[in-house]
Design a protein around this motif. Sequence first.
Motif, PDB file in Angstrom:
ATOM      1  N   ILE A   6       0.880  -1.170   0.000  1.00 51.98           N
ATOM      2  CA  ILE A   6       0.000   0.000   0.000  1.00 51.98           C
ATOM      3  C   ILE A   6       0.916   1.218   0.000  1.00 51.98           C
ATOM      4  N   ILE A   7       0.708   2.136  -0.948  1.00 54.47           N
ATOM      5  CA  ILE A   7       1.559   3.340  -0.978  1.00 54.47           C
ATOM      6  C   ILE A   7       0.720   4.550  -0.572  1.00 54.47           C
ATOM      7  N   GLY A   8       1.195   5.265   0.470  1.00 51.40           N
ATOM      8  CA  GLY A   8       0.480   6.447   0.964  1.00 51.40           C
ATOM      9  C   GLY A   8      -0.069   6.169   2.351  1.00 51.40           C
ATOM     10  N   ALA A   9       0.418   6.921   3.345  1.00 48.69           N
ATOM     11  CA  ALA A   9      -0.010   6.692   4.727  1.00 48.69           C
ATOM     12  C   ALA A   9      -0.824   7.876   5.226  1.00 48.69           C
ATOM     13  N   SER A  34       5.410   4.796   2.457  1.00 49.26           N
ATOM     14  CA  SER A  34       5.078   6.188   2.181  1.00 49.26           C
ATOM     15  C   SER A  34       6.355   7.023   2.245  1.00 49.26           C
ATOM     16  N   ARG A  35       6.162   8.308   1.923  1.00 45.54           N
ATOM     17  CA  ARG A  35       7.299   9.217   1.924  1.00 45.54           C
ATOM     18  C   ARG A  35       7.891   9.319   3.317  1.00 45.54           C
ATOM     19  N   ASN A  36       7.006   9.306   4.309  1.00 42.54           N
ATOM     20  CA  ASN A  36       7.436   9.447   5.691  1.00 42.54           C
ATOM     21  C   ASN A  36       7.075   8.153   6.432  1.00 42.54           C
ATOM     22  N   ASP A  38       7.450   7.200   9.419  1.00 38.72           N
ATOM     23  CA  ASP A  38       6.873   7.313  10.762  1.00 38.72           C
ATOM     24  C   ASP A  38       5.358   7.247  10.709  1.00 38.72           C
ATOM     25  N   LYS A  39       4.786   7.856   9.656  1.00 31.77           N
ATOM     26  CA  LYS A  39       3.318   7.808   9.528  1.00 31.77           C
ATOM     27  C   LYS A  39       2.849   6.366   9.308  1.00 31.77           C
ATOM     28  N   CYS A  40       3.648   5.587   8.557  1.00 31.63           N
ATOM     29  CA  CYS A  40       3.299   4.175   8.327  1.00 31.63           C
ATOM     30  C   CYS A  40       3.346   3.417   9.654  1.00 31.63           C
ATOM     31  N   GLN A  55       9.977   3.116   3.690  1.00 27.56           N
ATOM     32  CA  GLN A  55      10.055   4.510   3.243  1.00 27.56           C
ATOM     33  C   GLN A  55      10.255   4.477   1.735  1.00 27.56           C
ATOM     34  N   VAL A  56       9.436   5.246   1.009  1.00 28.26           N
ATOM     35  CA  VAL A  56       9.648   5.322  -0.436  1.00 28.26           C
ATOM     36  C   VAL A  56       9.135   6.659  -0.964  1.00 28.26           C
ATOM     37  N   ASP A  57       9.884   7.216  -1.912  1.00 34.05           N
ATOM     38  CA  ASP A  57       9.363   8.370  -2.637  1.00 34.05           C
ATOM     39  C   ASP A  57       8.818   7.824  -3.954  1.00 34.05           C
ATOM     40  N   ASN A  78      -2.347   2.036  -4.724  1.00 33.25           N
ATOM     41  CA  ASN A  78      -1.846   3.411  -4.696  1.00 33.25           C
ATOM     42  C   ASN A  78      -2.868   4.339  -4.044  1.00 33.25           C
ATOM     43  N   VAL A  79      -2.595   4.733  -2.805  1.00 32.70           N
ATOM     44  CA  VAL A  79      -3.430   5.745  -2.144  1.00 32.70           C
ATOM     45  C   VAL A  79      -2.543   6.916  -1.698  1.00 32.70           C
ATOM     46  N   ALA A  80      -1.520   7.190  -2.526  1.00 30.56           N
ATOM     47  CA  ALA A  80      -0.756   8.434  -2.355  1.00 30.56           C
ATOM     48  C   ALA A  80      -1.580   9.530  -3.051  1.00 30.56           C
ATOM     49  N   LEU A  81      -0.982  10.428  -3.761  1.00 26.90           N
ATOM     50  CA  LEU A  81      -1.759  11.509  -4.378  1.00 26.90           C
ATOM     51  C   LEU A  81      -1.845  11.302  -5.895  1.00 26.90           C
ATOM     52  N   PRO A  82      -2.816  11.945  -6.556  1.00 23.49           N
ATOM     53  CA  PRO A  82      -2.966  11.742  -8.009  1.00 23.49           C
ATOM     54  C   PRO A  82      -1.688  12.049  -8.784  1.00 23.49           C
ATOM     55  N   TYR A  83      -0.833  12.943  -8.260  1.00 22.96           N
ATOM     56  CA  TYR A  83       0.411  13.295  -8.961  1.00 22.96           C
ATOM     57  C   TYR A  83       1.318  12.078  -9.143  1.00 22.96           C
ATOM     58  N   GLN A  84       1.178  11.078  -8.255  1.00 25.78           N
ATOM     59  CA  GLN A  84       2.099   9.923  -8.295  1.00 25.78           C
ATOM     60  C   GLN A  84       1.630   8.810  -9.244  1.00 25.78           C
ATOM     61  N   ASP A  85       0.386   8.904  -9.742  1.00 24.07           N
ATOM     62  CA  ASP A  85      -0.187   7.762 -10.476  1.00 24.07           C
ATOM     63  C   ASP A  85       0.730   7.219 -11.575  1.00 24.07           C
ATOM     64  N   ASP A 139     -16.135   7.745  -4.835  1.00 26.13           N
ATOM     65  CA  ASP A 139     -16.527   8.450  -6.054  1.00 26.13           C
ATOM     66  C   ASP A 139     -15.312   9.173  -6.621  1.00 26.13           C
ATOM     67  N   PRO A 140     -14.617   8.612  -7.610  1.00 26.94           N
ATOM     68  CA  PRO A 140     -14.977   7.417  -8.373  1.00 26.94           C
ATOM     69  C   PRO A 140     -14.792   6.136  -7.564  1.00 26.94           C
ATOM     70  N   GLY A 141     -15.493   5.108  -8.017  1.00 29.55           N
ATOM     71  CA  GLY A 141     -15.357   3.806  -7.396  1.00 29.55           C
ATOM     72  C   GLY A 141     -16.724   3.194  -7.217  1.00 29.55           C
ATOM     73  N   PHE A 179     -10.555  15.445   2.779  1.00 27.94           N
ATOM     74  CA  PHE A 179      -9.407  14.689   2.294  1.00 27.94           C
ATOM     75  C   PHE A 179      -8.374  15.701   1.861  1.00 27.94           C
ATOM     76  N   ASN A 180      -7.278  15.229   1.322  1.00 26.00           N
ATOM     77  CA  ASN A 180      -6.147  16.102   1.032  1.00 26.00           C
ATOM     78  C   ASN A 180      -6.590  17.492   0.560  1.00 26.00           C
ATOM     79  N   PRO A 181      -6.286  18.567   1.327  1.00 29.95           N
ATOM     80  CA  PRO A 181      -6.820  19.894   1.016  1.00 29.95           C
ATOM     81  C   PRO A 181      -6.454  20.381  -0.386  1.00 29.95           C
ATOM     82  N   THR A 343     -15.029   5.637   3.455  1.00 33.54           N
ATOM     83  CA  THR A 343     -15.805   5.255   2.272  1.00 33.54           C
ATOM     84  C   THR A 343     -14.905   5.163   1.029  1.00 33.54           C
ATOM     85  N   THR A 344     -13.712   5.732   1.089  1.00 36.86           N
ATOM     86  CA  THR A 344     -12.746   5.575  -0.011  1.00 36.86           C
ATOM     87  C   THR A 344     -11.911   4.313   0.197  1.00 36.86           C
ATOM     88  N   GLY A 345     -11.485   4.098   1.427  1.00 37.41           N
ATOM     89  CA  GLY A 345     -10.553   2.999   1.718  1.00 37.41           C
ATOM     90  C   GLY A 345     -11.195   1.621   1.598  1.00 37.41           C
TER      91      GLY A 345
END
Length: 399
Positions: A6-9, A34-36, A38-40, A55-57, A78-85, A139-141, A179-181, A343-345
Motif C-alpha cells: 500500500i503506498i500512501g499513509a 510512504s514518503r514518511n 513514521d506515519k506508516c 520509506q519510499v518516494d 496506490n493511495v498516495a496523491l494523483p500526482y504519483q499515479d 466516487d470514483p469507485g 481529504f487532502n486539502p 468510504t474511499t478505503g
Amino acid sequence: MSKVIIIGAGGVGGVVTHKCAQLPEVFSEIILASRNEDKCKAIAAQLDRPIRTAQVDADNVPELTALLEKEKPDLVINVALPYQDLHIMDACLAAGVDYLDTANYEPLDTAKFEYSWQWAYREKFENAGLMALLGSGFDPGATNVFTAYLAKHYFDEIHELDIIDVNGGDHGYPFATNFNPEINIREVTAECRHWENGEFVTTPAMSKKASFTCPEEVGNYNIYRMYHEELESLVVNFPTLKRAQFWMSFGESYLKHLEVLGNVGMTGIDPIDYNGQQIVPIQFLKALLPDPSTLGPRTKGKTCIGCVVKGVKDGKQKIVYLYQIKDHQDCYAEVQSQAISYTTGVPAMIGAKMMLEGKWKKPGVWNIEQFDPDPFMEDMNKYGLPWEVIELDDFNLDG
Ligand code: NDP
C-alpha cells in the motif's frame, strides 16, 4: 494468500491498511510504504496483526521499482496523491506488478484531472500481461459500480445519471477539508462540466445549486453541480446516457471561506516569490489547515452517497436510487478515521480483493465499471458499506 504494498499513509491509506489487515485470508502479507515512514509506523501500531512498513518516494521511479523488485508483491494499492499515479504505474510495469488506485492522474502544475494519461498505458499493461484498476474509491469507485449494477439489474437502457455526494458530517472547524486539502480545493474550484446530449458542457464552478433530501433522516442539504472524474469514463462505458451530472453538498461556512481564500490568491497553484523563496499558495494553505486524518474523533453525522438513474425497462420509464449511508463516528470506532477516508478505503480494499481472488482479472487498464458489479456489491455489504435501492416516482434537480 497474497502480498500487497500500500503506498500512501494518509487518511485513506490508514483505512485501506486497517481493512486489508482485517482479512488475513486474502491479504496475508501487507507492507505500508510512504514518503514518511513514521506515519506508516503510527498506522501499523493501531493494528491487531503485524505488518511491515517502508520509506519510499513514489515519484522516484527507480527507487520504487527497486522496492517492488525486492518485495515482489502481487499488487500495489496506490493511495498516495494523483500526482504519483503515472510514476507508480511506470514502476509497476518495470517490476511486473498489478496496480490499483482511487483517483486519476493530475499533473502537479495544471489543475486538470483526466483519464487520457492513464488510458494511454493500456497497451503497455496488456502487453506485459498486467492489470491496472483505476478509480476504486467511493466516487470514483462505488458510484461507478452502482451505475453498472443499476444498468445490469434494473434497466434495459439507462438515460440519465445524477451522482449525489452528501457529507452531513460536522467537524466543528470553520474550514477544513475531508481529504487532502490541495486535491480537494483544486477539484472544487475547477469549472463544472456535465454530460448533455453527447458532449461535455462547461459552466462556471458552483453555478448550479439544488436542494436534496437524503433518505433515512440524514437530512436536507444544498448540493452543487461540479465536475467529477467518474463522469469521463461512465459516459464512455454507458453510451446510452443522454445526461450525466455530479453533485456535492457544501456548507455555507466552507463556501464562504473558499471564496475569500480564492479572492486573495491562497488557492493558486503557481509558485510566487516570497522573500527569495518560491511558495505555492495552495501548498502553504495545506500546511495551515487541519490534517484530514485528524478529523476522525471530532466529526459527527453521516455521509450519504449514491446514484439516481433514469431509464427504460420493458418499455416503461423508471427512476431508481442506489445509495450508501455511513456514520462518521462508527468509522472512527472501527478504524480511527472519519467517513470520507473510510468510504474511499473500503472500496479500495474490495477492488484489491476482487483482483487477488481473480474475480476481476484481465490484462490492461480498466475503469471499475467495466467489471461485473455483483461480487463487489456483495462485499460492500459485508465489509462496512451496506447499501439500499429504492424506486422513485419522480426526481428533478433542475429547480
Ligand atoms: P493524504 O494527503 O492524507 O495522504 C496522502 C499520502 O500519500 C501521505 O501519506 C503522503 O505522504 C503520501 N505521499 C505523497 N506523495 C508521496 C510520494 N511522492 N511518495 C510516497 N508517498 C507520498 O490524502 P488522502 O489519504 O486523503 O487521499 C489519498 C488519495 O485518495 C488521493 O489520491 C485522493 O485524491 C484519493 N481520494 C479518492 C476518493 C474517492 O472517493 N475516489 C475520495 C478521497 C480521496 P506525507 O505524509 O509525507 O505527505
